[in-house]
Design a protein around this motif. Structure first.
Motif, PDB file in Angstrom:
ATOM      1  N   SER A   1       0.786  -1.226   0.000  1.00  0.00           N
ATOM      2  CA  SER A   1       0.000   0.000   0.000  1.00  0.00           C
ATOM      3  C   SER A   1       0.822   1.282   0.000  1.00  0.00           C
ATOM      4  CB  SER A   1      -0.939   0.006   1.211  1.00  0.00           C
ATOM      5  OG  SER A   1      -0.180  -0.026   2.395  1.00  0.00           O
ATOM      6  N   ALA A   2       2.150   1.178   0.035  1.00  0.00           N
ATOM      7  CA  ALA A   2       2.981   2.373   0.086  1.00  0.00           C
ATOM      8  C   ALA A   2       2.892   3.154  -1.223  1.00  0.00           C
ATOM      9  CB  ALA A   2       4.420   1.997   0.373  1.00  0.00           C
ATOM     10  N   ILE A   3       2.885   4.459  -1.106  1.00  0.00           N
ATOM     11  CA  ILE A   3       2.848   5.355  -2.263  1.00  0.00           C
ATOM     12  C   ILE A   3       3.916   6.414  -2.051  1.00  0.00           C
ATOM     13  CG2 ILE A   3       1.473   7.083  -3.485  1.00  0.00           C
ATOM     14  CD1 ILE A   3      -1.000   5.503  -2.741  1.00  0.00           C
ATOM     15  N   CYS A   4       4.603   6.794  -3.122  1.00  0.00           N
ATOM     16  CA  CYS A   4       5.552   7.895  -3.048  1.00  0.00           C
ATOM     17  C   CYS A   4       5.559   8.617  -4.386  1.00  0.00           C
ATOM     18  CB  CYS A   4       6.945   7.417  -2.647  1.00  0.00           C
ATOM     19  SG  CYS A   4       7.816   6.493  -3.887  1.00  0.00           S
ATOM     20  N   ALA A   5       6.163   9.795  -4.417  1.00  0.00           N
ATOM     21  CA  ALA A   5       6.202  10.599  -5.637  1.00  0.00           C
ATOM     22  C   ALA A   5       7.215  10.029  -6.621  1.00  0.00           C
ATOM     23  CB  ALA A   5       6.558  12.037  -5.301  1.00  0.00           C
ATOM     24  N   CYS A   6       6.827   9.947  -7.870  1.00  0.00           N
ATOM     25  CA  CYS A   6       7.714   9.493  -8.934  1.00  0.00           C
ATOM     26  C   CYS A   6       8.832  10.530  -9.127  1.00  0.00           C
ATOM     27  CB  CYS A   6       6.916   9.325 -10.223  1.00  0.00           C
ATOM     28  SG  CYS A   6       7.943   8.932 -11.655  1.00  0.00           S
ATOM     29  N   PRO A   7      10.099  10.089  -9.199  1.00  0.00           N
ATOM     30  CA  PRO A   7      11.188  11.048  -9.387  1.00  0.00           C
ATOM     31  C   PRO A   7      11.242  11.618 -10.802  1.00  0.00           C
ATOM     32  CG  PRO A   7      12.047   8.829  -9.384  1.00  0.00           C
ATOM     33  CD  PRO A   7      10.590   8.730  -9.028  1.00  0.00           C
ATOM     34  N   VAL A   8      10.525  11.024 -11.732  1.00  0.00           N
ATOM     35  CA  VAL A   8      10.528  11.497 -13.110  1.00  0.00           C
ATOM     36  C   VAL A   8       9.444  12.536 -13.329  1.00  0.00           C
ATOM     37  CG1 VAL A   8      10.298  10.826 -15.544  1.00  0.00           C
ATOM     38  CG2 VAL A   8      11.480   9.312 -13.931  1.00  0.00           C
TER      39      VAL A   8
ATOM     40  N   HIS B   1       3.913   0.977  -4.769  1.00  0.00           N
ATOM     41  CA  HIS B   1       4.824  -0.141  -4.558  1.00  0.00           C
ATOM     42  C   HIS B   1       4.325  -1.327  -5.371  1.00  0.00           C
ATOM     43  CE1 HIS B   1       6.415  -3.691  -2.474  1.00  0.00           C
ATOM     44  NE2 HIS B   1       7.467  -2.917  -2.292  1.00  0.00           N
ATOM     45  N   PHE B   2       5.246  -2.027  -6.055  1.00  0.00           N
ATOM     46  CA  PHE B   2       4.815  -3.199  -6.803  1.00  0.00           C
ATOM     47  C   PHE B   2       5.704  -4.411  -6.643  1.00  0.00           C
ATOM     48  CE2 PHE B   2       7.958  -1.803  -9.763  1.00  0.00           C
ATOM     49  CZ  PHE B   2       8.237  -2.856 -10.618  1.00  0.00           C
TER      50      PHE B   2
ATOM     51  N   VAL C   1      12.593  -7.112  -3.957  1.00  0.00           N
ATOM     52  CA  VAL C   1      13.581  -8.108  -4.350  1.00  0.00           C
ATOM     53  C   VAL C   1      14.791  -7.938  -3.444  1.00  0.00           C
ATOM     54  CG1 VAL C   1      15.090  -8.923  -6.200  1.00  0.00           C
ATOM     55  CG2 VAL C   1      12.818  -8.037  -6.756  1.00  0.00           C
ATOM     56  N   ALA C   2      15.166  -9.007  -2.779  1.00  0.00           N
ATOM     57  CA  ALA C   2      16.348  -9.004  -1.914  1.00  0.00           C
ATOM     58  C   ALA C   2      16.344  -7.828  -0.942  1.00  0.00           C
ATOM     59  CB  ALA C   2      17.619  -9.005  -2.767  1.00  0.00           C
ATOM     60  N   GLY C   3      15.187  -7.544  -0.355  1.00  0.00           N
ATOM     61  CA  GLY C   3      15.080  -6.489   0.633  1.00  0.00           C
ATOM     62  C   GLY C   3      14.973  -5.086   0.056  1.00  0.00           C
ATOM     63  N   GLN C   4      14.903  -4.977  -1.250  1.00  0.00           N
ATOM     64  CA  GLN C   4      14.785  -3.679  -1.915  1.00  0.00           C
ATOM     65  C   GLN C   4      13.345  -3.532  -2.427  1.00  0.00           C
ATOM     66  OE1 GLN C   4      17.338  -1.400  -2.576  1.00  0.00           O
ATOM     67  NE2 GLN C   4      18.996  -2.542  -1.678  1.00  0.00           N
ATOM     68  N   ASP C   5      12.726  -2.395  -2.146  1.00  0.00           N
ATOM     69  CA  ASP C   5      11.346  -2.136  -2.564  1.00  0.00           C
ATOM     70  C   ASP C   5      11.330  -1.258  -3.811  1.00  0.00           C
ATOM     71  OD1 ASP C   5       9.875  -3.453  -0.408  1.00  0.00           O
ATOM     72  OD2 ASP C   5      10.828  -1.941   0.865  1.00  0.00           O
ATOM     73  N   TYR C   6      10.511  -1.657  -4.779  1.00  0.00           N
ATOM     74  CA  TYR C   6      10.419  -0.935  -6.042  1.00  0.00           C
ATOM     75  C   TYR C   6       9.012  -0.400  -6.247  1.00  0.00           C
ATOM     76  CZ  TYR C   6      14.992  -2.799  -6.983  1.00  0.00           C
ATOM     77  OH  TYR C   6      16.322  -3.093  -6.896  1.00  0.00           O
TER      78      TYR C   6
END
Length: 140
Positions: free
Chosen positions: A12-19, A26-27, A30-35
């Motif tokens: 459910s996390a949401i953040c601003a797109c850097p682009v 959040h989708f 992988v290996a403790g990294q959130d994308y």
């Protein structure tokens, strides 16, 4: 929908797109990294809280040898450029966000007839391409 499993850290996390600054969701983990994935511009990016510091990121980038004239590097990038070119309409416009000191991928896409703007916080920090992207996204 709730996802579970070792590669899904949160849903459910949401953040601003850097682009484009749109709300990205959040989708994948992988290996403790959130994308996150941006529904507006389709960018995928690492959780900002898990990124390297600016100093560490810059030092890492200085180790790259991404010369647009290097045939071996272009062959490596062709794994991305070739499928992308197959999907893009002729003379498409795009943005190489994070192009680095030698924007080889942009050069390859330009060689194929596309118009590619550059942005990189260290090597191409002009915000004009980001403003153009936001204007296009908003219909301006």
């Amino acid at each position: 929908m709730t996802l579970s499993g070792p590669d899904i850290a949160r849903t459910s996390a949401i953040c601003a797109c850097p682009v484009c600054t749109a709300a990205a969701e959040h989708f994948l983990a992988v290996a403790g990294q959130d994308y996150f994935r941006c529904p507006a511009c389709e960018a995928r990016f690492l959780d900002p809280e898990q990124r390297l510091s600016g100093e560490a990121e810059y030092a890492y980038y200085l180790q790259h040898e991404n010369d647009p004239g290097d045939a071996r590097y272009r062959r490596f990038l062709s794994k991305l450029a070739d499928p992308l070119n197959a999907r893009l309409a002729p003379s498409s416009r795009g943005l190489d966000y994070g192009c680095g000191p030698g924007p080889a991928l942009a050069a390859m896409l330009r060689d194929a007839g596309h118009d590619v703007a550059l942005f990189d916080p260290f090597f191409a920090p002009d915000p004009a391409p980001l403003s153009a992207l936001n204007a296009a996204r908003c219909g301006a």
